[in-house]
Scaffold this motif. Sequence first.
Motif, mmCIF file in Angstrom:
data_model
loop_
_atom_site.group_PDB
_atom_site.id
_atom_site.type_symbol
_atom_site.label_atom_id
_atom_site.label_comp_id
_atom_site.label_asym_id
_atom_site.label_seq_id
_atom_site.Cartn_x
_atom_site.Cartn_y
_atom_site.Cartn_z
ATOM 1 N N ASP A 1 18.657 -24.718 -1.805
ATOM 2 C CA ASP A 1 17.469 -24.137 -2.428
ATOM 3 C C ASP A 1 17.842 -23.671 -3.831
ATOM 4 O O ASP A 1 18.558 -22.691 -3.984
ATOM 5 C CB ASP A 1 16.989 -22.966 -1.563
ATOM 6 C CG ASP A 1 15.624 -22.470 -1.966
ATOM 7 O OD1 ASP A 1 15.072 -23.004 -2.951
ATOM 8 O OD2 ASP A 1 15.104 -21.555 -1.305
ATOM 9 N N GLU A 2 17.395 -24.367 -4.845
ATOM 10 C CA GLU A 2 17.677 -24.063 -6.259
ATOM 11 C C GLU A 2 19.159 -23.818 -6.504
ATOM 12 O O GLU A 2 19.538 -22.769 -7.004
ATOM 13 C CB GLU A 2 16.913 -22.801 -6.690
ATOM 14 C CG GLU A 2 15.465 -22.792 -6.335
ATOM 15 C CD GLU A 2 14.590 -23.339 -7.436
ATOM 16 O OE1 GLU A 2 15.167 -23.797 -8.450
ATOM 17 O OE2 GLU A 2 13.369 -23.340 -7.270
ATOM 18 N N PRO A 3 20.011 -24.775 -6.161
ATOM 19 C CA PRO A 3 21.449 -24.509 -6.202
ATOM 20 C C PRO A 3 22.017 -24.361 -7.612
ATOM 21 O O PRO A 3 22.941 -23.593 -7.820
ATOM 22 C CB PRO A 3 22.051 -25.719 -5.503
ATOM 23 C CG PRO A 3 21.066 -26.806 -5.728
ATOM 24 C CD PRO A 3 19.717 -26.155 -5.765
ATOM 25 N N THR A 4 21.479 -25.068 -8.580
ATOM 26 C CA THR A 4 22.121 -25.062 -9.892
ATOM 27 C C THR A 4 21.577 -23.975 -10.801
ATOM 28 O O THR A 4 22.014 -23.841 -11.938
ATOM 29 C CB THR A 4 21.941 -26.423 -10.585
ATOM 30 O OG1 THR A 4 20.544 -26.718 -10.622
ATOM 31 C CG2 THR A 4 22.672 -27.507 -9.845
ATOM 32 N N ALA A 5 20.640 -23.182 -10.310
ATOM 33 C CA ALA A 5 20.020 -22.168 -11.162
ATOM 34 C C ALA A 5 21.028 -21.172 -11.692
ATOM 35 O O ALA A 5 20.846 -20.613 -12.765
ATOM 36 C CB ALA A 5 18.922 -21.457 -10.388
ATOM 37 N N VAL A 6 22.094 -20.940 -10.945
ATOM 38 C CA VAL A 6 23.033 -19.902 -11.360
ATOM 39 C C VAL A 6 24.368 -20.466 -11.843
ATOM 40 O O VAL A 6 25.304 -19.701 -12.085
ATOM 41 C CB VAL A 6 23.300 -18.916 -10.198
ATOM 42 C CG1 VAL A 6 22.064 -18.088 -9.918
ATOM 43 C CG2 VAL A 6 23.731 -19.648 -8.950
ATOM 44 N N LEU A 7 24.473 -21.774 -11.967
ATOM 45 C CA LEU A 7 25.788 -22.352 -12.270
ATOM 46 C C LEU A 7 25.986 -22.663 -13.753
ATOM 47 O O LEU A 7 25.017 -22.883 -14.489
ATOM 48 C CB LEU A 7 25.979 -23.637 -11.457
ATOM 49 C CG LEU A 7 25.981 -23.465 -9.946
ATOM 50 C CD1 LEU A 7 26.289 -24.794 -9.275
ATOM 51 C CD2 LEU A 7 26.975 -22.407 -9.496
ATOM 52 N N GLU A 41 30.133 -26.580 -13.925
ATOM 53 C CA GLU A 41 29.954 -26.423 -12.484
ATOM 54 C C GLU A 41 28.822 -27.313 -11.973
ATOM 55 O O GLU A 41 28.908 -27.872 -10.891
ATOM 56 C CB GLU A 41 29.653 -24.967 -12.132
ATOM 57 C CG GLU A 41 30.849 -24.058 -12.267
ATOM 58 C CD GLU A 41 30.491 -22.607 -12.015
ATOM 59 O OE1 GLU A 41 31.260 -21.928 -11.324
ATOM 60 O OE2 GLU A 41 29.438 -22.154 -12.507
ATOM 61 N N ILE A 42 27.776 -27.428 -12.792
ATOM 62 C CA ILE A 42 26.639 -28.249 -12.373
ATOM 63 C C ILE A 42 27.070 -29.701 -12.206
ATOM 64 O O ILE A 42 26.780 -30.346 -11.198
ATOM 65 C CB ILE A 42 25.479 -28.140 -13.377
ATOM 66 C CG1 ILE A 42 24.898 -26.725 -13.309
ATOM 67 C CG2 ILE A 42 24.394 -29.160 -13.074
ATOM 68 C CD1 ILE A 42 23.838 -26.438 -14.347
ATOM 69 N N GLY A 64 28.043 -18.015 -21.590
ATOM 70 C CA GLY A 64 29.246 -17.718 -20.828
ATOM 71 C C GLY A 64 29.005 -17.947 -19.358
ATOM 72 O O GLY A 64 27.864 -17.921 -18.892
ATOM 73 N N ILE A 65 30.118 -18.226 -18.657
ATOM 74 C CA ILE A 65 29.996 -18.409 -17.217
ATOM 75 C C ILE A 65 29.787 -17.045 -16.575
ATOM 76 O O ILE A 65 30.341 -16.044 -17.019
ATOM 77 C CB ILE A 65 31.265 -19.090 -16.670
ATOM 78 C CG1 ILE A 65 31.445 -20.438 -17.366
ATOM 79 C CG2 ILE A 65 31.177 -19.275 -15.170
ATOM 80 C CD1 ILE A 65 32.788 -21.053 -17.153
ATOM 81 N N ASP A 66 28.995 -17.030 -15.538
ATOM 82 C CA ASP A 66 28.696 -15.786 -14.837
ATOM 83 C C ASP A 66 29.924 -15.003 -14.450
ATOM 84 O O ASP A 66 30.928 -15.570 -14.050
ATOM 85 C CB ASP A 66 27.956 -16.111 -13.535
ATOM 86 C CG ASP A 66 26.498 -15.812 -13.689
ATOM 87 O OD1 ASP A 66 26.145 -15.274 -14.751
ATOM 88 O OD2 ASP A 66 25.742 -16.123 -12.774
#
Lengths: 482, 339, 353
Positions: free
Chosen positions: A177-183, A187-188, A289-291
Motif C-alpha cells: 500500500d503506497e510503498p514508495t511514498a516514503v523512500l 531505494e525506489i 535527503g534520505i529519511d
Amino acid sequence: MNAVEFSGISKSYVVDHNGEQQHIYACRDVEFQIQKNTIHALIGENGAGKSTLMKMLAGVETIDRGEIFIHEKKYQPKSAADAHQYKIGIVHQHFLLAENLTVLDHLILNWPKENVFANIFKKVSKTQIQNGISKIEKKFNWNFKLTAKIKDLSVGEQQRLEILKALLVNPDILIFDEPTAVLAPQEIADFLKFILDLKAQGQTIILITHKLHEVEQVADFVTVLRRGQVMHSGSMTHVSVDQMAELMIGQSLDKLEVTQNKKVYSESKFVFSALSFKLYNSEIFGIAGIDGNGQSELIAQTIEDVKKQKINYADISEDRLKFSIFSGLTLLEHMVLTHKSKFSKWGFVLKTKAQKMTEKLLTDWDIRPPELNMKIENLSGGNQQKFVVAKEMFKDPDFIIAAYPTRGVDLLAQQTIYKSLQTASTEKNKTVLLISSDLDEILQLSDRYAIICKNTVYGPFLKDQLTQTEIGRYMAGSVHVE
Amino acid sequence: MNVMKAINKQKKDSFSLALVVFIVSSIIWSVSSAGIKVGLVLDKGGKDDKSFNSSAYEGAMKAVKNLGIELKYVEATDSNSLESLHRNFAQKKYDLIIGIGFAQADAVKKVSALFPETHFAIVDGNVEGPNIRTLLFQEHEGSFLMGAAAAMKSKTGVVGFIGGMDIPLIRRFQKGYEAGAKHINPKIVVLNNFIGVTGEAWNNPAKAKEIALAQISQKADVIFHAAGASGSGLFDAAADKKVFAIGVDSNQNWIKPGTVLTSMLKRVDVAVYDTIESAQNKKFKAEKALFGLKDQGVDWAQDVNNEKLWTAAEKTKMNDLKKSIVSGKVTVPDYYKTK
Amino acid sequence: MWNKFKNFLPPWMGLLFGLVLCCLITPFFSEQPWHVFKVLVSSAFQSKYDFGLTLYYVTCLIFTGLSFAIPLRAGLFHIGSEGQLTLSAMVAACLAATSFFKIDSVFMNISFVFLITLISGAFAALIIALFKYFRGSHEVVIAIMLNFIFSALSLWVTVNYFQNPNSQNPESALIPENLQIFINDPLKIYFEKSPVSLFFVFAVVCCLILFLIERKTTWLQKINAYGKNRHASRRHGFSELQILMTAMGLAGFFSACAALTEIFGNSMQYKIGFSPMFGFLGIAVSLLARQNFLGILFSAFLMAALHKGASDLDLETQYLTRDFSKVLQAVIIFSVAGSYYAFNYFSKKRNKS
C-alpha cells in the motif's frame, strides 16, 4: 488462473450529517480479477477506495456486500489471522508498529507461528531470527540493527521492517500500500527491482500507488479506481500513462508551470539556527535527503526559532497523524481551533462565519466529502493532507514550513499543494522551507536547495549547480566538505 | 437441565414450606398479638463484628424468641443514611427504635424530636429527650476489675492496654484498668497504646498484633484490649508468645482457651433485652439507665475455658474486690468525671 | 426526530433491563421481585425527606462527576476527587468553626471561607498537574498518593486541633450559628430539613453553564484537543502547562464544591468519613454520561437514586442485606453502561440488512 477475484464488493460508512445519517460509499460494486504470478497495479486518487479494498482482503475491514475468491475458493476473512492462513501478506501505508519495542522484540512477536500454542511455549531465539532474516536482508541489501527501538528508526527503515514482516510468512499474494511514498530515489529503484525479483519467484503482487511512472515500469496489469468504482481493468499494453491519469482523475492534467524566473529576491528577516545561511523572501528553499538523517531535529529547531521570533507561520508537519490532526474532532472544530482569533470573539465561537469560511475552503481545495461536521479520521489520507495544508495556508502566513507535503497523496492533490506553495512564494513574496525525501519534488519546486545527511546540512546549491550523481553522493554521505 | 429441574423442585418445596411457616406463624402472631415492632439500627461494623453490634443483635433476637416481638434490623451504609433509617422506622410506626453506638447520637436526637410518640433507645450515646432511653455502661468499674486481675497474674510487673479508637469512652476503660492494676500492685508499670483515631481502628487486627508484640517485648505479660474486632490480633500475639490476654464486651474466653485470662463483659444484650421488655410491658421510661457491676451490666467472665487459670484464692480475691466496689468501699476513678 | 431520540434511548433501555435483571435474581433469595422492584424505583421518592436526601447525593455526585469529566477531556484519568473533597471539607469546617476571619459581616465572612476552600481544593488538584508536567509522573499514581495524604492530614488536623468537645465522634466543632446560612434555605424547608440545600441548584447551573461553554465558546477547546492528541497540541503551540493547570484546577474547584455542599448545606461540621466515596462514584457518573455535561445531571440522579434505593432494600426486605444491595446496584450500572455497546451493535446489524 486467477489469484484473486473481486465480485460485486461494496462498503459504505455512515456519516452523521446535521443529525441525519448518510451512507458514503468507499467501494461500490467493485469487480475485477488479479491473475496469478503478475504484478497488478491498483491506482486511483486518495479516497478512491484502494486502501479499503485491500484492508478487506487482509481481513481488517468487514465486507458489506459481495464476495472475494482466492485461488477460486470463496474467501470470507473474519480477522487478520484468516489472511495469514490464505498466505496474504500486506505492507500497510501507516505502519502497525509498537514504538517502544526493539526490532528484535517486534520480530519475535510477528514470527510466523506453526500453531496457536507455539509462540506461548517456545520463544524464538535471536540466532533463529538472524538466520531467518539474513536471506531477505542480503537480497534487498538491508541491514537491520536488532537492538534498535522502533521509535528511533527512520520512516524508511520502519517501512523496510514492515515489508520484512510481510515476507516472513512466505506469502503467495503480497500487497504493497503506497510503498514508495516514503523512500529515497535509490531505494525506489532498488524496490522496483525487488518486486520484479519476487514476481520471478512465482509470487502475485498487488501494488497500490499513484506514481504512474512506477506502474509503467513494473506492472503487467492495472486497475483504475475512481470514487469507489472500477474505471478500467486490463493489461498495461493497452493504456498509456496519460490515459491512466485521465481515468484516475476524470479530467486531463494541466502541466505545472514553472514560474520562478519572474521572482524578485530580497534577503528575508528570518534567522534559523539550524541553517548557516539566510533565506530569501519569495523563494522556495528545498532540503533534500534520505529519511532519518536529522530532518526531524531540523524541523523542531526551526519551529522553535519561528515561535521565538513570533513569525506568523504555516506548519505542514512531517507526520500528519501525530502532529497535524486531532482525530475525534470535526473539520469545523479544527478550523476554529487553529484560527481562534478569526472565528471567535471574547471566547464565543462565531459559528456562521466559521461554517461559511470552512465550507468555502473545502470546496476550493476539493476536499471530499465536504462535510463540516465529519470527524477528520473519516477522511482518506490524501484528503486529510489537503485539509491540513488548506487549514495552515488559511493563516496567510509569512513563512511556510512544508515537511513532506505530498507524502501518500494522489496526483491531483499533489498538484494543488504544489500550486499553493508556488503561489505563496511568487505572488505573496513568502518564504517556503520545503523538506522532502522526494528528490524530484525538490528539484521541480525549489529555487535553491540544500542536502541533509547525518545531521549535517550541505549547501546551499543553486538549481542547476549539481548533477544527479553529485546529489546522490551528497545524500549518501560520500562527499566531505571542508 | 436436570440441575435446573432439581433447583426448581427445591424452590417449589422451599416455597411451599415458607408458605406454611408464614401462615402458621401469622396465626400464632395474631393469636398472641402482643408483639411490639422493634427497629434496630446497627452501626457500620454490622451484626457480625463479634463484639458490640453482635451483642446487641443477640439481645434483640432473644427478645424475639421470649417475648414474641417483631424485629427488623438494618446496617448503616454511610453516616448520612443513619438519620434516614431512624426516620423510616418511625414513619412505619415502629414502637421502639434502638440505635447502637455513639455515632447515632445526632440522628436519634433529631428524629426523636420529630416523632414524640415513638420510643427511642441508644446505647453508649448520651442524648436527653422525653422519649429517649439512654443505655450507658460503667465501663470503668469492669476494667478496674480487669486491671486487678492483670496485676495479680503478672510476674514481670508490666501489663499492657490496647485501645481501639482514641476517644473518651476508651480512655475511660484505660483509666479504670490502670487504677485497678495499681490497687493490687502500686509499683506496676502499665503500657498504653491506641490503634487509631477513626472508625477503622475497630477493625484492624494486624495493627493490634503489632502493638501487642511491641508491648510483650517491653516485658508485658498480661494485655487487655478494648478494640472491638481488632482484638483477634492481640489473641494471636499472646498465644504465640505465651502471655495472657483479656477480652472485652462479650465473653471471648473461648477464642483461645488457656491464653485468654478472662473477658470484661459489657452486657449490651441485657440492656437491649431489658429495654424491649419494658416497652413490651408498657413500662418504658425515658431515662439515663446505668449498667454497672451491681446489676451485672458489666462483669468478669468465668467459664470452662478459663477455670484452670484461676486458683480458688484468686477467685475469692476477685469476688471480694467486686463486692467492695459495689458497696463503695473502693472508689474507681471515672474519666468522664475527672477529665 | 428518531435519530435525535435514539441517542438518549440506550441508557434508559439499559436501566430497565438492569432493573428487570435484578428482579430476576431476587427470587433466589426468597424475595418478592415486584416488591424489590418497587423499593429500588420508589425509595428515592418515598417522602419529601427521602427525595431531599436523594437530591443531596445528586448534588455531590454532579460535582465529583464534573471533577472527573473535565480532566478526562485532557486525557487525564482523575481519581483524586475524594482526596480533594476531604481536604477542602476540613479547610471549610475549620475556618468556619473557629471564625477564622474576624469580620462582622456574615456575607464577607462566608465569602472568604468559600474562597479559601475553593482555592484549597484547586490547589490540591494542581499538585497532580504540576507533577505530571514537570516530573512526567502518571496522574493516577499521584492522585492515589494524595488521596491518602489528604485523608490522613484532614484527620490529624481535625482530631488534634478542631475536635468537637461535645462528641466522641471524630468530627470538627459545629460552625457558628450566624454562618449556618443554608440551614433554612427554601429547598431545605420544602424538603423537611433533609440534607439537600441550595447547592443543588448551583450544581445544576454549573452543568448547564459548562454545557453552553463547550458548545458556544473556545475555552474548553484546547483542553479537548490536548486530550485527543498531545503531540499535535504541542506542535500547534498550545501551552501544555496552562492546559493541565486549567483542567485540574477546575477539577479541584468542583471537588471543593462537593465539600461545601456537605459542610454548609448538610451537617454544618466536618465528620470524618462523611463521604460514601463520592469521589469514586463520580467516575461512574461521568463515564455513564459519556462525559456529556448535561448527561451528568441524569446519570448523577440515577446513581443517587440507586444509592438510596440500595440502602433502603436492607430495611424494606427480609433477606437482602446491605452488601447484597450493592451487587444489585452494580448489576444496574453494568447494564446501563453496556447498553450503548449493545444498542450500537444491533443498530449496525439493522442497517446492514
